[in-house]
Design a protein around this motif. Sequence first.
Motif, mmCIF file in Angstrom:
data_model
loop_
_atom_site.group_PDB
_atom_site.id
_atom_site.type_symbol
_atom_site.label_atom_id
_atom_site.label_comp_id
_atom_site.label_asym_id
_atom_site.label_seq_id
_atom_site.Cartn_x
_atom_site.Cartn_y
_atom_site.Cartn_z
ATOM 1 N N SER A 32 0.700 -1.340 -0.322
ATOM 2 C CA SER A 32 0.036 0.310 -0.243
ATOM 3 C C SER A 32 0.760 0.954 -0.321
ATOM 4 C CB SER A 32 -0.543 0.357 1.785
ATOM 5 O OG SER A 32 -1.649 -1.469 1.189
ATOM 6 N N MET A 33 0.657 2.354 -0.910
ATOM 7 C CA MET A 33 1.220 3.616 -1.356
ATOM 8 C C MET A 33 0.133 4.299 -0.122
ATOM 9 S SD MET A 33 3.471 5.538 -1.731
ATOM 10 C CE MET A 33 4.708 4.857 -3.454
ATOM 11 N N VAL A 34 0.629 4.688 1.152
ATOM 12 C CA VAL A 34 -0.286 5.739 1.743
ATOM 13 C C VAL A 34 0.534 7.211 2.044
ATOM 14 C CG1 VAL A 34 -0.588 5.937 4.665
ATOM 15 C CG2 VAL A 34 -0.496 3.357 3.606
ATOM 16 N N SER A 35 -0.711 7.919 1.846
ATOM 17 C CA SER A 35 -0.670 9.466 2.046
ATOM 18 C C SER A 35 -1.357 9.789 3.628
ATOM 19 C CB SER A 35 -1.057 10.058 1.114
ATOM 20 O OG SER A 35 -0.559 9.597 -0.270
ATOM 21 N N VAL A 36 0.132 10.277 4.311
ATOM 22 C CA VAL A 36 -0.333 11.316 5.406
ATOM 23 C C VAL A 36 -0.004 12.381 5.752
ATOM 24 C CG1 VAL A 36 -0.159 10.549 7.708
ATOM 25 C CG2 VAL A 36 0.076 8.959 6.943
ATOM 26 N N ARG A 37 -1.709 12.913 5.707
ATOM 27 C CA ARG A 37 -1.514 14.372 5.938
ATOM 28 C C ARG A 37 -1.140 15.049 7.335
ATOM 29 N NH1 ARG A 37 -1.319 18.296 2.408
ATOM 30 N NH2 ARG A 37 -2.755 17.042 1.114
ATOM 31 N N MET A 38 -0.093 15.705 7.253
ATOM 32 C CA MET A 38 0.818 16.343 8.437
ATOM 33 C C MET A 38 -0.033 17.492 8.601
ATOM 34 S SD MET A 38 2.142 13.818 8.577
ATOM 35 C CE MET A 38 3.084 13.920 10.090
ATOM 36 N N ASN A 39 0.086 18.503 7.742
ATOM 37 C CA ASN A 39 -1.119 19.612 7.876
ATOM 38 C C ASN A 39 -1.604 20.151 6.584
ATOM 39 O OD1 ASN A 39 1.095 20.989 6.649
ATOM 40 N ND2 ASN A 39 2.252 21.522 8.538
ATOM 41 N N LYS A 77 4.287 10.391 1.887
ATOM 42 C CA LYS A 77 3.306 9.431 1.434
ATOM 43 C C LYS A 77 4.674 8.372 2.479
ATOM 44 C CE LYS A 77 2.149 11.137 -2.601
ATOM 45 N NZ LYS A 77 1.929 11.193 -4.175
ATOM 46 N N THR A 78 4.095 7.053 2.081
ATOM 47 C CA THR A 78 4.771 5.531 2.941
ATOM 48 C C THR A 78 4.952 4.510 1.673
ATOM 49 O OG1 THR A 78 6.259 4.676 4.385
ATOM 50 C CG2 THR A 78 3.720 5.896 4.004
ATOM 51 N N ILE A 79 5.552 3.121 1.345
ATOM 52 C CA ILE A 79 5.245 2.436 1.572
ATOM 53 C C ILE A 79 5.226 1.263 1.795
ATOM 54 C CG2 ILE A 79 7.418 1.571 0.030
ATOM 55 C CD1 ILE A 79 5.350 0.336 -2.355
ATOM 56 N N VAL A 128 3.892 -2.701 3.476
ATOM 57 C CA VAL A 128 3.957 -4.581 2.884
ATOM 58 C C VAL A 128 2.480 -4.508 3.600
ATOM 59 C CG1 VAL A 128 4.978 -6.025 2.559
ATOM 60 C CG2 VAL A 128 5.865 -4.781 2.743
ATOM 61 N N GLU A 129 1.726 -4.008 3.740
ATOM 62 C CA GLU A 129 0.532 -4.562 4.258
ATOM 63 C C GLU A 129 -0.880 -3.584 3.685
ATOM 64 O OE1 GLU A 129 0.975 -4.636 8.731
ATOM 65 O OE2 GLU A 129 0.891 -2.627 8.710
ATOM 66 N N THR A 130 -2.186 -3.871 3.534
ATOM 67 C CA THR A 130 -3.075 -3.458 2.929
ATOM 68 C C THR A 130 -3.906 -3.036 3.913
ATOM 69 O OG1 THR A 130 -4.416 -5.397 2.727
ATOM 70 C CG2 THR A 130 -2.782 -5.205 1.301
ATOM 71 N N PRO A 131 -5.085 -2.173 3.736
ATOM 72 C CA PRO A 131 -6.593 -1.988 4.556
ATOM 73 C C PRO A 131 -7.409 -3.607 5.448
ATOM 74 C CG PRO A 131 -6.582 -0.722 2.456
ATOM 75 C CD PRO A 131 -5.545 -1.841 2.750
ATOM 76 N N GLU A 132 -6.606 -4.388 4.134
ATOM 77 C CA GLU A 132 -7.093 -5.927 4.848
ATOM 78 C C GLU A 132 -7.070 -6.685 5.942
ATOM 79 O OE1 GLU A 132 -7.121 -4.885 1.293
ATOM 80 O OE2 GLU A 132 -9.275 -4.731 1.372
ATOM 81 N N THR A 133 -5.301 -6.502 6.041
ATOM 82 C CA THR A 133 -4.204 -6.801 6.472
ATOM 83 C C THR A 133 -4.373 -6.282 8.370
ATOM 84 O OG1 THR A 133 -2.284 -6.165 5.538
ATOM 85 C CG2 THR A 133 -3.368 -8.813 4.777
#
Length: 133
Positions: A18-25, A31-33, A35-40
């Motif tokens: 999963s490529m995850v975007s995190v809004r800091m402000n 962004k981070t990658i 080795v998990e998904t919303p299912e896991t």
Amino acid sequence: MNVFSGHISYIQVNESLSMVSVRMNEFIELKTIVVETPETASYLSKGNSVNVLFKETEVIIGNEDTLSISIQNKIKATIKEIKKGVLLSRLTLKSAIGDIVAIIATEAVEELMLVEDQEVIAMIKVNEIMLSQ
């Protein structure tokens, strides 16, 4: 370890990654990658609060002319303090998400002619950022 809080703003999944975007402000999204998904991993859900963590040694320092590179996480900052050692130097950077600590080679500090109060870009590769709840 640099630790900041944010909220997941977007998740793109491909197989087990999963490529995850995190809004800091309102201005900064990292962004981070993982080795998990919303299912896991139940924490991977849009809007969830997460901590963003990255090591001081994973922060890359550049000048304004380094914007055209493949590193996606770029944070404008000002050098607050430089503690030079023989081999390594510790930089404290003031940014919109808080103080970031970077450890880089003292030779690089000298080559880039870094000084306190200088504006720089702190960069972190997507595979060097970790998430925690």
